[in-house]
Design an enzyme around this catalytic site. Structure first.
Site, PDB file in Angstrom:
ATOM      1  N   GLU A  63     -71.367  13.911 -72.726  1.00 20.42           N
ATOM      2  CA  GLU A  63     -72.625  14.640 -72.935  1.00 20.42           C
ATOM      3  C   GLU A  63     -73.420  14.110 -74.112  1.00 20.42           C
ATOM      4  OE1 GLU A  63     -69.785  16.070 -72.164  1.00 20.42           O
ATOM      5  OE2 GLU A  63     -70.149  17.382 -70.439  1.00 20.42           O
ATOM      6  N   HIS A 132     -66.370  28.623 -71.855  1.00 19.20           N
ATOM      7  CA  HIS A 132     -67.265  28.261 -70.755  1.00 19.20           C
ATOM      8  C   HIS A 132     -68.342  29.300 -70.462  1.00 19.20           C
ATOM      9  CE1 HIS A 132     -64.450  25.075 -70.024  1.00 19.20           C
ATOM     10  NE2 HIS A 132     -64.875  24.791 -68.821  1.00 19.20           N
TER      11      HIS A 132
HETATM   12  C1  LIG Z   1     -67.448  18.636 -72.319  1.00 18.62           C
HETATM   13  C2  LIG Z   1     -67.192  19.039 -70.915  1.00 18.62           C
HETATM   14  N1  LIG Z   1     -67.946  18.505 -69.934  1.00 18.62           N
HETATM   15  C3  LIG Z   1     -67.720  18.831 -68.649  1.00 18.62           C
HETATM   16  C4  LIG Z   1     -66.733  19.721 -68.316  1.00 18.62           C
HETATM   17  C5  LIG Z   1     -66.496  20.087 -66.856  1.00 18.62           C
HETATM   18  N2  LIG Z   1     -65.273  19.468 -66.381  1.00 18.62           N
HETATM   19  C6  LIG Z   1     -64.108  20.147 -66.401  1.00 18.62           C
HETATM   20  S1  LIG Z   1     -62.844  19.215 -65.904  1.00 18.62           S
HETATM   21  C7  LIG Z   1     -63.803  17.881 -65.619  1.00 18.62           C
HETATM   22  C8  LIG Z   1     -63.171  16.622 -65.117  1.00 18.62           C
HETATM   23  C9  LIG Z   1     -62.141  16.101 -66.048  1.00 18.62           C
HETATM   24  O1  LIG Z   1     -61.375  15.099 -65.472  1.00 18.62           O
HETATM   25  P1  LIG Z   1     -60.105  14.489 -66.171  1.00 18.62           P
HETATM   26  O2  LIG Z   1     -60.317  14.408 -67.632  1.00 18.62           O
HETATM   27  O3  LIG Z   1     -59.764  13.230 -65.485  1.00 18.62           O
HETATM   28  O4  LIG Z   1     -58.951  15.571 -65.946  1.00 18.62           O
HETATM   29  P2  LIG Z   1     -58.290  16.065 -64.572  1.00 18.62           P
HETATM   30  O5  LIG Z   1     -59.161  17.151 -64.059  1.00 18.62           O
HETATM   31  O6  LIG Z   1     -58.202  14.917 -63.660  1.00 18.62           O
HETATM   32  O7  LIG Z   1     -56.962  16.616 -64.955  1.00 18.62           O
HETATM   33  C10 LIG Z   1     -65.125  18.180 -65.920  1.00 18.62           C
HETATM   34  C11 LIG Z   1     -66.253  17.254 -65.755  1.00 18.62           C
HETATM   35  C12 LIG Z   1     -65.989  20.282 -69.370  1.00 18.62           C
HETATM   36  N3  LIG Z   1     -65.019  21.190 -69.135  1.00 18.62           N
HETATM   37  N4  LIG Z   1     -66.217  19.917 -70.649  1.00 18.62           N
END
Ligand SMILES: Cc1ncc(C[n+]2csc(CCOP(=O)(O)OP(=O)(O)O)c2C)c(N)n1
Ligand SMILES: [Mg+2]
Lengths: 329, 400
Positions: A63, A132
């Site tokens: 972000e 959130h």
């Molecule tokens: C700063 C922020 N941006 C966006 C999100 C929304 N979000 C939650 S999980 C996720 C994907 C994360 O993927 P990864 O780090 O690969 O973890 P996984 O879900 O595969 O365990 C996103 C974009 C968030 N929680 N925090």
């Protein structure tokens, strides 16, 4: 005859973006999952197909990086629309969105504007917990140099977003996950809604209810309840909190003599406290009681359903405030 | 061994060659550990224990999905199915006193760390019996007794915290107690979190300050619908990111619990001894969607099937059977025990009361003031021992 149809809030947002992108090549959309996934909340569905990957851009979960990138691109003369999956995630981008975007024009002595729109879900989405569920208007409305729109329905969402994109200044556009599926009448014809123009959505004589975004619907519920008790409420949807259309509220309060401000953000130093203060100033002699306020409880957002329900503003709390403000307890 | 095509393949900056989640040297600059199980002294009891833990996590997560459909669980819920070997193997490789911190896909870590499944489930049900009294939810699991420092919902948020936990351990040992550092911290993150600024600042600090934290990237190939190579540079060789911060990087097969244990034991022992950080590219896969509402259109059924063929539970089951440590009957008994445990957790959570309204203003501050009623266990946070830092404000009295 103007053709009117019902569309969802999310469709209204997409139409606004798509129409502006068709109109102006400088406009582009970027954010997490906006392109190939069609948007985490399907707001940008189909946009990649229409506009291609140069203008509908998937970003990593960065972000701070992509918000800053958009600001740089805006300084260069482009008109970026940045989607935050949730405004809660904009906090990791606090520096670019608060220290760069709103101050660029001022610090450069008018040389570099920053026509960028940041948009996304704001407020509690339903048991999303403390991290959130931010209502960022509580934080960000304190900062001069940004416009803030918080539309409560599809019609306003479309008209305000088009204005935001077409404008020359940074805009924070606060949507709500809980309203994305709400339907409302939206004409086929193009229209724009100016910022700083509140709408009286129900007229009444005994108490003014002033709000924006999702709690507007709770105000309408409460007004309905109050009607049964013979208390007539006037409901005003402010639509933007920066600028704040104080005139419309003051005209109403001069008529009703009572005012309840409903703001989902925390009470301390909030747009709600600002509005109440301005009403006190302008309606000092017209008010029969102090301006009542309904906010989220002054604690982090809890997860458990019962606690979250009690934490948030709702029709019951608004009704209580109306009865207190009008001495109908 | 078969080479699995991980989603790291493709993308603009990665060479168009699939990588392997097994211990084969694919990229010249990766340090692929292959500590043999024997060298790591893995006993049959340990393997059986890990097997049970993985069965428990999987059953727990399947029932979570069901409970979510039944609306007993709300908000966002991310299950750990497919990744069980990572939490179980990593936790086994460190000591109970070593802190763990992770992201929102955290039920597996909580259970592997020893949280009672009842407390984990009740938290998601929003009940007072939950590990955080129903105030945190699925994404925010905390367990002080088991040195689990959360469950964090904001992507990347836990990465500087991980450095801080390890910094705290080292400071306590060396500065306060005057003895060598005795703990390493495990900080788990998703591959998507690699792209948060916070992570890079944390890595730099860890490298700079000799902080004994191990960053375990649970590289399941996707962040939501974004395949890793579409979101991060050098996806085929994540350890080059670590090299940039002077931190040792390792690639580990996260689908083999014995291997995870053996490799992580080696890494953790080294970090503890040298008081230095490490970075692990832990290759794994999440079988289900990102959260409860993800149709998984961004990947193929075939890809999913390939990984399911290398299932961490299936692999250990085969190994245990070959070694004569597991029979069909003992397996059935284990599965039944696990089902019972999870069923009990659900019944218990159903019966646990919702939090009383007083909880709304409780635990906001350690010290009570105004509407805030203090915290449940002030002694844990030095509360009662502290001098009151503010005068008691009785608003009613002040204003009357
Ligand atoms: C700063 C922020 N941006 C966006 C999100 C929304 N979000 C939650 S999980 C996720 C994907 C994360 O993927 P990864 O780090 O690969 O973890 P996984 O879900 O595969 O365990 C996103 C974009 C968030 N929680 N925090
Ligand atoms: Mg991932």
């Amino acid at each position: 005859m103007s053709a009117v149809r019902e569309i969802e809030y999310r469709d209204a947002l997409r139409e606004a973006m798509s129409e502006e992108m068709r109109r102006d090549k400088r406009v582009f959309l970027l954010g997490e999952e906006v392109a190939e996934y069609n948007g985490a909340y399907k707001i940008s569905r189909g946009m990649l197909e229409e506009f291609g990957a140069r203008r509908v851009i998937d970003t990593p979960i960065s972000e701070s990086g992509f918000a800053g990138l958009a600001i740089g691109a805006a300084m260069m003369g482009l008109k970026p629309v940045v989607e935050f999956m949730s405004w809660s995630f904009s906090l990791v981008a606090a520096d670019p969105i608060l220290n760069n975007a709103p101050k660029m024009l001022y610090m450069s002595g008018g040389q570099f504007g920053c026509p960028v729109v940041f948009r996304g879900n704001d407020g509690a989405g339903g048991q999303l917990g403390s991290t959130h569920s931010w209502c960022v208007e509580g934080l960000f409305s304190n900062v001069p140099g940004i416009k803030i729109a918080i539309p409560s329905n599809p019609y306003d969402a479309k008209g305000l977003l088009k204005t935001a994109i077409r404008g020359s200044d940074p805009v924070f556009f606060l949507e709500s996950e809980r309203m994305l599926g709400n339907k409302g009448e939206v004409p086929e014809e193009e229209y724009l809604i100016p910022f700083g123009q509140a709408k009286v959505i129900r007229s009444g004589t005994d108490c003014t209810l002033a709000s924006w975004g999702r709690p507007v619907h709770f105000c309408m519920e409460a007004a309905e309840e109050m009607q049964k008790l013979g208390i007539s409420c006037e409901v005003i949807d402010l639509r933007t909190v920066r600028p704040l259309d104080i005139g419309t509220v003051v005209r109403s309060v001069k008529k009703t003599g009572a005012c309840v401000v409903v703001d989902q953000s925390w009470s301390f130093g909030s747009p709600g406290s600002e509005l109440a203060s301005q009403v006190h100033r302008h309606c000092f002699d017209d008010l029969d009681n102090y301006v009542h306020r309904v906010h989220s409880a002054d604690v982090p957002t809890p997860y458990a359903t019962n606690l979250e329900q009690e934490y948030l503003p709702n029709a019951r709390k608004i009704a209580e405030a109306v009865r207190s403000a009008t001495y109908n307890l | 061994m078969t080479s699995l095509s991980h989603p790291t393949a493709g993308g603009t900056s990665a060479p168009a060659s699939p990588h392997s989640v097994v211990h084969t040297k694919v990229y010249g600059d990766s340090e692929h550990l292959q500590v043999p199980a024997a060298a790591a002294h893995v006993s049959s009891e340990q393997m059986l224990d890990w097997f049970k833990q993985m069965l428990l996590i999987r059953e727990f997560e399947l029932r979570c999905m069901q409970a979510y459909q039944e609306k007993k669980i709300g908000g966002f819920c991310h299950v750990y199915i497919g990744q069980e070997a990572v939490a179980v193997g990593c936790t086994a490789a460190v000591q109970h006193k070593d802190p763990i911190v992770t992201a929102y896909r955290d039920h597996g870590h909580a259970l592997a760390r020893g949280m009672d499944p009842k407390h984990c489930m009740a938290e998601m049900f929003g009940r007072i019996g939950g590990c955080a009294k129903g105030k945190g939810g699925s994404m925010h699991m905390f367990d002080r007794d088991n040195n689990l420092y959360g469950g964090h919902g904001i992507v990347g948020a836990q990465t500087p915290l991980g450095a801080g936990l390890a910094f705290g351990c080292k400071y306590m040992d060396e500065v306060i107690d005057g003895k060598p550092n005795s703990r390493v911290s495990l900080c788990f993150l998703g591959d998507g979190a690699l792209n948060q600024g916070a992570f890079h600042e944390a890595m730099n600090l860890a490298g700079l300050f000799d902080i004994p934290v191990i960053y375990v990237v649970e590289n399941n190939g996707y962040s939501m619908g974004t395949a890793i190579a579409r979101g991060t540079t050098m996806a085929h060789s994540l350890i080059t990111k670590a090299a940039g911060y002077g931190i040792d990087g390792y690639v580990v097969d996260g689908m083999d619990v014995v291997g995870v244990y053996a490799d992580m034991k080696h890494i953790a022992d080294k970090c503890r001894a040298t008081s230095r950080p490490a970075f692990v590219d832990m290759r794994t896969y999440r079988y289900k969607g990102h959260s409860m509402s993800d149709p998984r259109k961004y990947r193929t059924k075939e890809e999913e099937e390939v990984f399911e063929m290398h299932d961490p539970i299936g692999r250990l089951e085969a190994r245990l059977k070959t070694a004569g440590l597991l029979t069909d009957d003992s397996l059935k008994a284990m599965q039944k025990a696990v089902r019972d445990t999870v069923r009990d957790a659900i019944t218990w959570s159903d019966e646990s009361p919702i939090p009383p309204m007083a909880e709304l203003y409780h635990d906001v501050f350690v010290e009570p003031w105004g509407p805030y009623t203090g915290s449940s266990q002030p002694a844990m946070n030095g509360g009662t021992a502290n001098q009151p830092s503010m005068r008691t404000i009785d608003t009613k009295e002040e204003l009357s």
